[in-house]
Motif scaffolding. Structure first.
Motif, mmCIF file in Angstrom:
data_model
loop_
_atom_site.group_PDB
_atom_site.id
_atom_site.type_symbol
_atom_site.label_atom_id
_atom_site.label_comp_id
_atom_site.label_asym_id
_atom_site.label_seq_id
_atom_site.Cartn_x
_atom_site.Cartn_y
_atom_site.Cartn_z
ATOM 1 N N ILE A 49 0.721 -0.823 0.288
ATOM 2 C CA ILE A 49 0.197 -0.541 -0.076
ATOM 3 C C ILE A 49 0.812 1.143 -0.082
ATOM 4 O O ILE A 49 1.453 1.497 1.107
ATOM 5 C CB ILE A 49 -0.648 -0.210 1.345
ATOM 6 N N HIS A 50 0.680 1.791 -1.034
ATOM 7 C CA HIS A 50 1.924 3.209 -1.220
ATOM 8 C C HIS A 50 0.637 4.593 -0.831
ATOM 9 O O HIS A 50 -0.647 4.607 -1.720
ATOM 10 C CB HIS A 50 1.826 3.484 -2.207
ATOM 11 N N ILE A 51 0.626 5.431 0.381
ATOM 12 C CA ILE A 51 -0.595 6.521 0.701
ATOM 13 C C ILE A 51 0.179 7.751 0.117
ATOM 14 O O ILE A 51 1.242 7.242 0.709
ATOM 15 C CB ILE A 51 -0.943 5.959 2.092
ATOM 16 N N THR A 52 -0.188 7.764 -0.539
ATOM 17 C CA THR A 52 0.534 10.177 -0.828
ATOM 18 C C THR A 52 -0.470 10.586 -0.380
ATOM 19 O O THR A 52 -1.699 10.943 -1.061
ATOM 20 C CB THR A 52 1.265 9.569 -2.161
ATOM 21 N N GLY A 53 -0.417 11.600 0.535
ATOM 22 C CA GLY A 53 -1.522 12.121 0.477
ATOM 23 C C GLY A 53 -2.614 11.787 1.249
ATOM 24 O O GLY A 53 -2.791 10.775 1.774
ATOM 25 N N SER A 86 -6.515 19.737 0.834
ATOM 26 C CA SER A 86 -5.505 18.961 -0.098
ATOM 27 C C SER A 86 -5.667 19.171 -1.036
ATOM 28 O O SER A 86 -7.246 18.912 -1.649
ATOM 29 C CB SER A 86 -5.516 17.924 0.528
ATOM 30 N N LEU A 87 -5.387 18.652 -1.940
ATOM 31 C CA LEU A 87 -5.770 19.617 -3.198
ATOM 32 C C LEU A 87 -5.137 18.677 -4.772
ATOM 33 O O LEU A 87 -3.519 18.512 -4.470
ATOM 34 C CB LEU A 87 -5.658 20.826 -3.846
ATOM 35 N N PHE A 88 -5.161 17.444 -5.340
ATOM 36 C CA PHE A 88 -5.058 16.519 -6.190
ATOM 37 C C PHE A 88 -5.232 16.985 -7.984
ATOM 38 O O PHE A 88 -5.850 16.245 -7.492
ATOM 39 C CB PHE A 88 -4.325 15.081 -5.653
ATOM 40 N N VAL A 89 -4.363 16.747 -8.909
ATOM 41 C CA VAL A 89 -4.747 16.978 -9.811
ATOM 42 C C VAL A 89 -3.967 15.911 -10.599
ATOM 43 O O VAL A 89 -3.058 15.266 -10.603
ATOM 44 C CB VAL A 89 -4.838 18.038 -10.569
ATOM 45 N N TYR A 136 -9.232 16.629 -14.261
ATOM 46 C CA TYR A 136 -9.907 15.970 -13.148
ATOM 47 C C TYR A 136 -8.361 16.258 -11.309
ATOM 48 O O TYR A 136 -7.422 16.580 -11.563
ATOM 49 C CB TYR A 136 -9.094 13.935 -12.643
ATOM 50 N N ALA A 137 -9.680 16.756 -10.494
ATOM 51 C CA ALA A 137 -8.897 16.788 -9.498
ATOM 52 C C ALA A 137 -9.926 16.103 -8.117
ATOM 53 O O ALA A 137 -10.929 15.796 -8.627
ATOM 54 C CB ALA A 137 -9.143 18.700 -9.048
ATOM 55 N N MET A 138 -8.385 16.273 -6.966
ATOM 56 C CA MET A 138 -8.829 15.616 -6.089
ATOM 57 C C MET A 138 -9.368 16.597 -5.074
ATOM 58 O O MET A 138 -8.156 17.321 -4.594
ATOM 59 C CB MET A 138 -9.339 13.848 -5.608
ATOM 60 N N VAL A 139 -10.500 17.123 -4.424
ATOM 61 C CA VAL A 139 -10.275 18.061 -3.455
ATOM 62 C C VAL A 139 -10.863 17.456 -1.968
ATOM 63 O O VAL A 139 -11.759 16.928 -1.663
ATOM 64 C CB VAL A 139 -11.219 19.570 -3.725
ATOM 65 N N MET A 140 -9.887 17.412 -0.682
ATOM 66 C CA MET A 140 -10.288 17.424 0.191
ATOM 67 C C MET A 140 -9.934 19.113 1.726
ATOM 68 O O MET A 140 -9.357 19.367 1.053
ATOM 69 C CB MET A 140 -9.508 16.548 0.961
ATOM 70 N N ASP A 188 -3.122 27.653 -6.989
ATOM 71 C CA ASP A 188 -2.207 27.245 -7.638
ATOM 72 C C ASP A 188 -1.003 26.765 -7.217
ATOM 73 O O ASP A 188 -0.249 26.341 -8.191
ATOM 74 C CB ASP A 188 -1.473 28.972 -6.291
ATOM 75 N N ARG A 189 -0.838 26.147 -6.065
ATOM 76 C CA ARG A 189 0.362 25.012 -5.861
ATOM 77 C C ARG A 189 -0.209 23.877 -5.994
ATOM 78 O O ARG A 189 -1.255 23.127 -5.520
ATOM 79 C CB ARG A 189 0.968 25.014 -4.323
ATOM 80 N N GLN A 190 -0.335 22.930 -7.411
ATOM 81 C CA GLN A 190 -0.764 21.904 -7.615
ATOM 82 C C GLN A 190 0.148 20.764 -7.934
ATOM 83 O O GLN A 190 1.429 20.694 -8.001
ATOM 84 C CB GLN A 190 -1.051 21.976 -9.350
ATOM 85 N N VAL A 191 -0.277 19.800 -7.342
ATOM 86 C CA VAL A 191 0.822 18.460 -7.081
ATOM 87 C C VAL A 191 -0.276 17.661 -7.801
ATOM 88 O O VAL A 191 -1.439 17.637 -7.715
ATOM 89 C CB VAL A 191 0.068 17.867 -5.159
#
Lengths: 723, 198
Positions: A82-86, A314-317, A325-329, A594-597
């Motif tokens: 299992i790899h958990i990132t953010g 937190s924001l991932f794109v 696509y984006a996931m916002v928490m 602004d800062r996208q991961v």
């Protein structure tokens, strides 16, 4: 068939009283006096042929597999990484199917996955060769697999039975051969009350299948309950066999890489002894070896952020073919601002209906936890609250005819009712939910019932097969009530409970250990007493199209984050999220991209949630034409995103045939481990009938004797008195 | 002697209580036997349906169990319907088939448990060499020859399950004439299929 029945009954009467019954009963009649003491303790019978819980593996008559020499069923072991990132986890699951025998075999393994898993990869390894699977419409995939199986080629098929239950089939495993199946999926990390967690389910709880067996049902030797019914048309596919208690039928190792993106205060495995390694304060490794556990309880990893470093959002794109696509928490500032604090203090009187599952699957540790949780809940009730308790197994029984005020007298009555509950019989949830959703305030206080918050707390292991029928019921009858589910046991059906809570616009709480009952129930109650964030909306300043899920966005309770997946044709720059608290307080937040991961898997998670949302609608559709259109839409979406779904499966086929037509193929269903703590129900060898009849007769005899004495006594003594 | 009415009252009360208690105990015990006997009517109906369409039928709508076979011991004129599952709910109505063992009519070890004081009381009359017959849902009868009886301790002993070697194992509590329930001992009857030469 009348004659056969007559024989049956005659045979019965003979077999009850044939062998010296009268002689025996005379002898016992004398002894029975000694047992009068026993009469008062009826409960002693209940332990008949049962053993203490802690003596797992002893005290029960088990079936045991014969030694490997003549046992050709394939063996299975697993490695999970299992790899958990953010807030996103990527899980790789390796299933090694080993054939110890000399036959060619097919292995079929029904196994659980997290309810929000987006499964997008399947690979099959034979020796050094690796074959990548393709996504196909479910029936088509099955046909491809069957053809390959018959042609003697190696093939594997991964299909979804329920969003949290999957089946791997592997055909043509040669003698002494190992075939490894690699499965990959994405999953969201759960955040509740500041606690991050990830769950990997290890085994299933056998499900109760309501309804009558359908004609043409094929009795299969290997399965516990392989009969489809009118209500559960795929009962055979969701009822895998269970192995013997105490031996591990699918040993699993787990390794976790945890990179949450913030300094970690604490990492904990809740139910398994793990080795933890700290690489730095934002990077941990956690390992669980196969020998360290029986794979019979869900693996749960929890971690918290160092105080002050909790992420607010937190924001991932991910960009795929010019789509973004984006996931916002996002953590709403719940109760922290002065305005909402004031609302917090104003407690709203509630009507609470507790529904407790007392079916046979709850027997053992589960019912003890459920009772403990319910008693805890009753203690927490405010004097202004009103409540009722509904108990169900094969039948539904409500403690009160309507909700009662929670004064001390009623509360203690309810607690003693709960203490007396026992688990047996089937799990007919439908009438229980139906009953719980009836607003029974009565005509005399109708308006008052309307003004109160009505909350249904549903405590169960969710071991049912007719989930969709129940979702429809909740959707149609919910009204102003809110349904909260509390999952009990080491392997509850979390798909059912999470989804039921979603349809019920409440939350899902999971309790696996008795020691957790208090803290989890208290946290749930805190949620229930706090104001809810409703009418959550997303606005984008630019006018480009935005497709987000879940839709509509569900209400948020205290300590819960808002998690949305979205898709747009242009790179998003700014989003405004707003909501209302108790219908009064307005809250809004603007997120600037602004800062996208960048993170792979975000699109798969979006698609998975869109599929969820479409399937929810699909369940409710009655018209066959639009139902079929919906099915095609879901299939197309799943194929575009390479996802296993209700209508799509992954299938991998080897090119070269290996098994010749002369060699036969045997199919074996692989066994699941029985979940930890649940009781194995073994035959009772005897009933208390004899003892009851004998003590009963003895008492009658004693009464007759006393009556005789009494008669003589009164004849002699009474006239003497007068003289 | 003012005490006499008091003694009378107590005596009458004790007699009445004993009568009441005795009657309920006899009633409860009798109910267990009545249930065991009466359920067989409904089970026989459900089994008849199963034999006609080869599908399983619940004997009554709320049942947690259904007939999966029929067991007879011709020389004892015993004939019982076997239910699915060997949990208490099933055993009250008939002997239960252990769900992880082979189904009647298939290869492998078939394990059936029953109460020693009701349905499986006849086990004590079985002797080595006796014949028992088991009917599957397809209506086929299989003959088994008793090969031996053993007393087992359920805390330590296991029944071997095999996928290939066919065998019938009948289990009940032991000793048969104990009136106290809950002991660890089991009476295990082993039977091998009778090979028919055509």
């Amino acid at each position: 068939m009348f004659t056969s029945r007559a024989v049956t009954i005659v045979g019965w009467l003979q077999s009850f009283f044939p062998f010296g019954w009268y002689h025996k009963s005379c002898k016992l009649f004398v002894f029975s006096g000694l047992f009068v003491v026993l009469i008062t303790s009826q409960h002693s019978y209940a332990t008949d042929c049962h053993t203490p819980d802690d003596a797992i593996g002893g005290g029960q008559l088990f079936l045991q597999a014969e030694g490997n020499s003549c046992f050709s069923s394939p063996q299975l072991d697993m490695d999970v990484s299992i790899h958990i990132t953010g807030t996103i986890a990527r899980v790789k699951l390796e299933q090694h199917f080993r054939n110890p025998g000399l036959d060619w075999v097919e292995g079929v393994y029904v196994f659980p996955l997290p309810e929000d898993a987006a499964v997008d990869h399947l690979r099959m390894r034979i020796g050094d060769r690796v074959i990548e699977a393709e996504i196909r419409e479910k029936r088509q995939a099955k046909a491809i697999y069957r053809a390959a199986k018959q042609a003697g080629k190696k093939a594997s098929l991964l299909s979804q039975q329920r969003p949290n239950m999957f089946t791997t089939s592997v055909a043509n495993i040669g003698p002494k051969e190992i075939v490894t199946i690699f499965i990959e999926y994405q999953q969201k990390v759960r955040l509740d009350q500041g606690q991050f967690s990830l769950r990997f389910p290890m085994t299933l709880t056998p499900r109760y299948i309501p309804g009558t067996a359908q004609p043409g049902a094929d009795p299969d030797a290997d399965n516990g309950q392989p009969y489809n019914t009118g209500i559960v048309t795929d009962a055979a596919e969701i009822s895998p066999p269970f192995g013997t208690r105490g031996s591990d039928h699918h040993p699993a190792s787990i390794s976790v890489v945890l990179k949450p993106g913030f300094p970690v205060a604490d990492v904990n495995s809740l139910y398994h002894p793990v080795d933890k390694t700290r690489i730095d304060d934002q990077h941990y490794r956690v390992n669980l070896a196969r020998s360290q556990h029986l794979s019979n309880a869900d693996f749960v990893l929890e971690w918290t952020a160092l105080s002050q470093s909790e992420p607010f959002a937190s924001l991932f794109v991910e960009q795929v073919d010019n789509r973004y696509y984006a996931m916002v928490m996002l953590m709403p500032p719940h109760g922290n601002t002065p305005g909402t604090q004031a609302i917090n203090k104003k407690t709203i009187p509630k009507d609470m209906v507790f529904v407790i599952d007392t079916s046979g699957s709850m027997a053992g540790e589960s019912i003890r936890q459920a009772k403990q949780a319910l008693i805890r809940a009753i203690e927490q009730l405010d004097s202004e609250d009103r409540f009722n308790i509904i108990e169900f197994n094969s039948t539904t029984h409500a403690l009160f005819r309507r909700v009662q005020p929670a004064n001390n007298e009623v509360k203690s009555h309810a607690s003693s009712f709960v203490r007396g509950l026992e688990a047996n019989n089937g799990t007919e949830i439908y009438p229980a939910i139906e009953r719980a959703l009836i607003v029974d305030g009565g005509a005399d206080d109708g308006p008052e019932s309307m003004s109160r918050t009505r909350q249904v707390i549903f405590i169960t292991d969710g071991a049912v097969g007719n989930e969709e029928q129940l979702f429809n019921l909740i959707k149609n009858r919910l009204g102003n009530s809110r349904l909260f589910t509390v999952g009990i046991g080491s392997a509850p059906n979390s798909h059912f409970m999470a989804k039921a809570a979603e349809f019920g616009r409440g939350t899902f709480t999971y309790i696996a250990l008795s020691s957790e009952v208090e803290s989890r129930m208290d946290a749930l109650f805190q949620k229930l007493q706090s104001p809810v964030l409703t009418d959550i909306k997303i606005l984008n300043s630019d006018q480009y199209a935005l497709e987000f899920y879940p839709r509509p966005i569900s209400d948020l309770y205290k300590g819960e984050p808002l998690v949305i997946s979205l898709k747009s044709d242009r790179q998003p720059t700014e989003l405004t999220i707003s909501g209302r608290s108790n219908g009064e307080q307005h809250w809004s937040e603007t997120l600037i991209f602004d800062r996208q991961v960048s993170r792979a898997g975000v699109s798969a998670l979006w698609a998975r949630r869109k599929i969820d949302s479409l399937v929810n609608r699909y369940i409710g559709i009655k018209d066959p034409v639009s139902k079929d259109e919906m099915r095609l839409d879901i299939t197309r979406l799943a194929i575009d995103h390479h996802l296993v779904s209700r209508f799509t499966s992954l299938v991998a086929v080897d090119k070269t045939p290996e098994r010749s037509a002369q060699q036969s193929l045997k199919t074996h269903a692989l066994k699941n481990n029985p979940p930890k703590g649940s009781k194995m129900r073994m035959p009772r060898g005897a009933t208390p009938a004899q003892l009851q009849i004998i003590t009963g007769l003895f008492c009658l005899f004693l009464a007759a004797a006393m009556a005789g004495f009494y008669k003589r006594y009164s004849r002699i003594r009474v006239p003497g008195n007068h003289a | 002697m003012l005490k006499i009415p008091m003694i009378r009252f107590v005596a009458v009360a004790v007699i009445l209580l004993l009568l009441l208690f005795g009657a309920t105990q006899v009633g409860r015990g009798g109910w267990i036997y009545a249930k065991a006997i009466l359920a067989q009517y409904l089970l026989a109906d459900a089994w008849d349906k199963t034999l006609t369409d080869n599908a399983f039928h619940k004997p009554w709508p709320w049942a947690d169990t259904w007939p999966v076979g029929r067991l007879t011991a011709p020389q004892l004129a015993t004939d019982v319907i076997i239910l699915s599952g060997d949990h208490g709910e099933a055993l009250a109505f008939g002997p239960g088939h252990h769900s992880r063992s082979a189904m009647p009519g298939t290869a492998g070890t078939i394990l059936i448990g029953g109460h020693r004081d009701t349905h499986f009381n006849f086990l004590q009359a079985l002797r080595s060499g006796d014949l028992v017959r088991l009917q599957s849902s397809r209506g086929e009868w299989a003959d088994y020859r008793i090969t031996g009886m053993t007393i087992a301790d359920a805390r330590t002993d296991l029944v071997l399950a095999s996928d290939t070697h066919s065998r019938l194992v009948l289990v009940t509590c032991w000793p048969f004439d104990s009136i106290v329930t809950g002991g660890p001992l089991r009476y295990v009857v082993d039977a091998e299929p009778v090979v028919r030469n055509f």
